[in-house]
Design an enzyme around this catalytic site. Structure first.
Site, short mmCIF file in Angstrom:
data_model
loop_
_atom_site.label_atom_id
_atom_site.label_comp_id
_atom_site.label_asym_id
_atom_site.label_seq_id
_atom_site.Cartn_x
_atom_site.Cartn_y
_atom_site.Cartn_z
CG HIS A 23 -24.27 6.08 42.87
ND1 HIS A 23 -25.38 5.50 42.65
CD2 HIS A 23 -24.45 7.16 42.27
CE1 HIS A 23 -26.22 6.34 42.06
NE2 HIS A 23 -25.44 7.59 41.95
CG ASP B 226 -30.09 3.11 42.96
OD1 ASP B 226 -29.05 2.71 42.62
OD2 ASP B 226 -31.08 2.16 42.70
#
Lengths: 464, 435
Positions: free
Chosen positions: B407, B411
């Site tokens: 992450h 995204d």
């Protein structure tokens, strides 16, 4: 109603109950024992001890009488007379000494003994009817049932009048002229033989076709010969039908359906015992039963938590030494020890003449379990000690596994063989092999030599 | 007679130390030339160390699980002739060797040299060596009562020991107090004697399993991946009915000549095509330097279960392989990994990894990213389910893709779009073959 609390409540002061109470108190458990009759239970009061005392007197009297009649061992006597009142007083003194000893032991250990009949309210509470006092309610954490057993009566021969149970047969005020014993189990044979030696004409009526029907047949054969020698009439394969109308004879039906009458001043009905499971509220606990007996596990736990049962109440074999061992197990289990009642063998002894001992398995039981066995018998006719005691009848037989020679069982019949029970039990419980028994130096001259010789024979190495 | 020392060879470029995995010889063994002496591990590859000479093993240089520096003394042999060890060293070494040989002859494991501690983990040896008695099977028929005296039985009950599990060393298999002692000493170890037969019996003991070798590598790698990468997972359902139909047709037509196709080469193709539009997924993140490197070639890692544990062989340049070539490469690499023969190059350098549990693939998984990559695609099993199509219920072959992403650099939206792209390719499989 008065009430009290205790950790362990033992109902029944027989050999199982008092041993459990003693051991529990020794282990620091607050213990109360309730007994409605006399401490010591059947064994001390109306069973093992008085019967053995009476059997001893009978043996002594018979011996004296045989000597008076010109016995072969050289003792000359005038014909002896029996003072049966004195016999009973002596017998009762033995009982009193032992029951008094039990009371003293319990007191010393700190067991609270309550005299009275207990009635169970639930698995934690019993009410005791104490004579001349108000009832006592006892609450407990653990309840141990040790209520023993009672003689079984035949419907056609209810106890009373001339029909005796073993209890009354131990306390007859005079020697009956004609005693008929119904049942050729060990109680009937022991008492029948004793009264025969004390002078009664004795007849034995047995449904089975041999005496000691629950024992190995060869043992019974030796006894049958002995019974015949001493003049006891055997009616095997016969059924007691009831008293004759005048109450002075027993009606008997033979296997051929013939009915005949045996003269009888007294009739001893000795057809067995059953657990004492009624009359004290046991049914209210709804315990799992095994027939008439309370079902217990290897720790003597019943189906209800913290309710335990031992001894005759839990079924066969109904023997005092089994009850005592179970009592010890329960006390220690309650104290938190890990204990089980799982003996390999419980010795059974008949104090007949000659005596009988059976420990462990018989050949038939081993075969049923699919075990291949070796067996050998050594006769007391070849044992010096036995012959020197005017014995010489009977034998010792050993049974062992064929593959590893581990001893599985012993049977013996002969004069004084009851004392061999310990040796037999040791061998089985210690896992002895034939080679172990054969390799031990046995004292000479003793009956134990026959034990060693039986093992040697089974190994094919007989010396004598 | 002389002594010959073999040192830990330099197995791979830049490798300073290797892990000793297993000894194939023991002190006292005669060793032939080229006989394998030990297995050692570098990164993920297991390498066999052969003997350059013939001789007899005198001394082992370490214990399995121990990390040894390249150049450290691995093993010492006694050889014909002078050997390669100076006379002074020989005297000291021979004493140690003799001691170990003696221990070995008694059946106990060779003792590690005293100076080799250095905090390195060692395999766990039994605290109380079990005499041979317990190793013998208990020859007792089912249900047969064990033979033991009352005192032994009572003690066993007190200790909570079921006698039927205890070997009896006495006459006719009688259990003695000594047998109980031996049983107690061995209770912590897994042995035939300590395994209860009943499903309801209490079990006791514990077994210490050293996390060494490949398992340690996997543990370190997974821990590093989980500690360093903030994972998030995304699960999507894919209708593979058409793909499965195509695969069946291709296999029917070409299996004999080109080999059978599994799902994996087709998925690999879809991934290769998808990363053309999502180059950020085919990347490695050097978080120390703060640089994500996007790679033009697609070196696909294929998570592979082996007897030793999880390995990830790499299909190099998956973008250049047609499905059949890809299938052959997958099969070759999987076999090499399972045989422990995969080279170091074949086990490193992937840019994106596919993890598949095959038919066991469950509904959803949360795969751990193969650090320093940024994405991993997990394949769940194909299930036939009823699906509404145009108002009618039809049977379709459905499969979930459970994928995890780093992450920090990927995204959620990107991840979803990437997986949707793969999904679109798999659901319209003709697109896999469009150039």
């Amino acid at each position: 109603m008065k009430s009290r609390s205790t950790t362990l409540l033992v109902v029944g002061g027989g050999p199982g109950g008092y041993v459990a109470a003693l051991r529990a108190a020794q282990l620091g458990i607050a213990t109360t024992l309730v007994e409605g009759d006399r401490l010591g239970g059947t064994c001390l009061n109306i069973g093992c001890i008085p019967s053995k005392a009476l059997i001893h007197v009978a043996e002594e009297f018979d011996s004296a009488r045989r000597s008076a009649a010109g016995g072969r061992i050289g003792i000359q006597l005038q014909p002896p007379r029996l003072d049966l009142g004195q016999t009973h007083r002596w017998k009762d003194s033995v009982v009193a000494r032992l029951t008094g000893g039990v009371g003293a032991l319990l007191k010393k250990a700190g067991v609270q003994v309550v005299r009275g009949w207990a009635r169970l309210e639930d698995g934690k509470t019993a009410t005791v009817e104490v004579p001349d006092e108000e009832p006592l309610r006892i609450r407990c954490e653990h309840l141990l049932l040790a209520t023993g057993s009672v003689p079984v009566a035949l419907p056609q021969l209810p106890f009373g009048g001339p029909v005796l149970s073993s209890t009354e047969a131990l306390a007859l005020p005079e020697v009956p002229r004609h005693l008929v014993v119904v049942g050729a189990g060990y109680i009937g044979l022991e008492l029948g033989m004793a009264w025969r030696k004390l002078g009664a004409e004795v007849a034995i009526v047995e449904v089975a076709d041999r005496v000691l029907p629950t024992y190995d047949e060869a043992l019974g054969q030796v006894l049958q010969a002995s019974l015949r020698r001493m003049g006891v009439t055997l009616h095997l394969g016969c059924k007691a039908e009831g008293l004759a109308q005048d109450g002075r004879a027993l009606r008997v039906r033979s296997a051929q359906a013939d009915e005949f009458v045996l003269p009888a001043d007294r009739v001893l009905a000795a057809v067995g015992r059953r657990p004492r499971a009624e009359g004290f509220g046991l049914e209210s606990l709804r315990l799992d039963m095994a027939g008439r007996a309370v079902r217990v596990d290897a720790q003597c736990r019943t189906s209800m938590r913290n309710v335990w049962a031992i001894g005759d109440l839990t079924g066969e074999p109904m023997l005092a030494h089994r009850a005592m061992a179970q009592g010890e197990v329960v006390a220690e289990a309650i104290a938190g020890h890990k204990r089980r009642f799982e003996p390999l063998a419980i010795p059974a002894v008949c104090f007949t003449d000659p005596e009988v001992v059976a420990v462990g398995r018989t050949a038939a039981q081993a075969a049923e379990a699919g075990i291949e066995t070796l067996s050998a018998t050594f006769p007391f006719a070849a044992n010096g000690r036995s012959l020197s005691m005017e014995g010489g009848e009977g034998f010792v037989r050993v049974l062992a596994r064929r593959d590893n020679h581990m001893v599985l069982g012993w049977q013996a019949v002969g004069r004084g063989v009851s004392e061999l029970a310990a040796a037999f039990s040791y061998a089985i419980e210690m896992g002895a092999r034939l080679e172990d028994v054969a390799g031990i130096v046995h004292a000479h001259p003793t009956l134990g030599e026959a034990v060693q010789e039986a093992a040697l024979r089974a190994l094919g190495r007989a010396l004598h | 007679m002389g002594q010959y020392t073999i040192k830990m060879p330099d197995i791979g470029e830049g490798i300073a130390e290797v892990e000793l995995v297993e000894w194939r010889v023991r002190p006292g063994d005669a060793v032939a030339e080229d006989q394998v002496l030990a297995d050692v591990m570098t990164d993920k590859a297991t390498v066999e160390i052969p003997s350059p000479v013939a001789g007899t093993v005198l001394e082992l240089g370490g214990q399995p699980g121990e990390l040894m520096a390249v150049g450290a003394e691995l093993i010492r042999l006694e050889v014909q002739g002078e050997g390669n060890v100076k006379a002074q060293a020989v005297a000291a070494a021979s004493a140690a060797g003799a001691r170990e040989a003696m221990v070995s002859r008694e059946g106990a494991p060779a003792l590690p040299p005293a100076d080799k501690g250095s905090g390195a983990p060692r395999s766990v040896q039994p605290a109380n060596p079990v005499p041979a008695a317990t190793a013998q099977p208990i020859q007792r028929a089912p249900g047969e009562r064990p033979i033991a005296s009352p005192a032994v039985r009572s003690r066993a009950w007190e200790l909570g020991i079921e006698l039927r599990f205890v070997h009896g060393s006495g006459p006719a298999g009688r259990i003695t107090h000594e047998d109980l002692d031996v049983y107690l000493a061995s209770r912590g170890q897994s042995s035939v004697a300590s395994r209860p037969e009943s499903a309801w019996a209490q079990r006791h003991g514990e077994e210490a399993i050293p996390v060494i070798g490949l398992r340690r590598r996997i543990a370190q790698k997974m821990q590093e991946a989980k500690r360093r990468i903030p994972h998030f997972s995304y699960v999507e359902e894919v209708d593979v009915t058409e793909l499965e139909a195509l695969r069946a047709a291709l296999n029917k037509r070409y299996a004999a000549g080109r080999g059978k196709l599994t799902l994996l080469p087709l998925l690999a193709r879809a991934v290769v095509l998808a990363v053309a539009d999502f180059p950020q997924m085919n990347a490695r993140f050097d978080d120390d330097a703060g640089v994500v490197t996007r790679h033009a070639p697609v070196h696909l890692g294929m998570a592979t279960q082996t007897d030793a544990g999880l390995l990830v062989p790499v299909i190099r340049h998956a973008e250049a392989l047609d499905p059949w070539a890809c299938a052959r490469e997958i099969a070759r690499l999987a076999q090499a990994a399972r045989d422990g023969k995969a080279s170091r190059d074949e086990l490193g350098g992937s840019t994106l990894t596919i993890s598949s549990l095959g038919p066991l693939g469950g509904i959803v998984t949360t795969p751990v990213i193969n650090h320093p990559e940024v994405a991993i695609i997990g394949v769940n099993r194909i299930v036939e389910r009823p699906v509404l199509r145009g108002g009618a219920v039809v049977a379709r072959q459905l499969m979930n893709l459970s994928s995890s992403f780093d992450h920090r650099v990927v995204d959620g939206m990107e991840a979803a779009q990437f997986i949707q792209a793969i999904r679109a390719l798999l659901e319209t499989p003709a697109l896999l073959f469009v150039e």
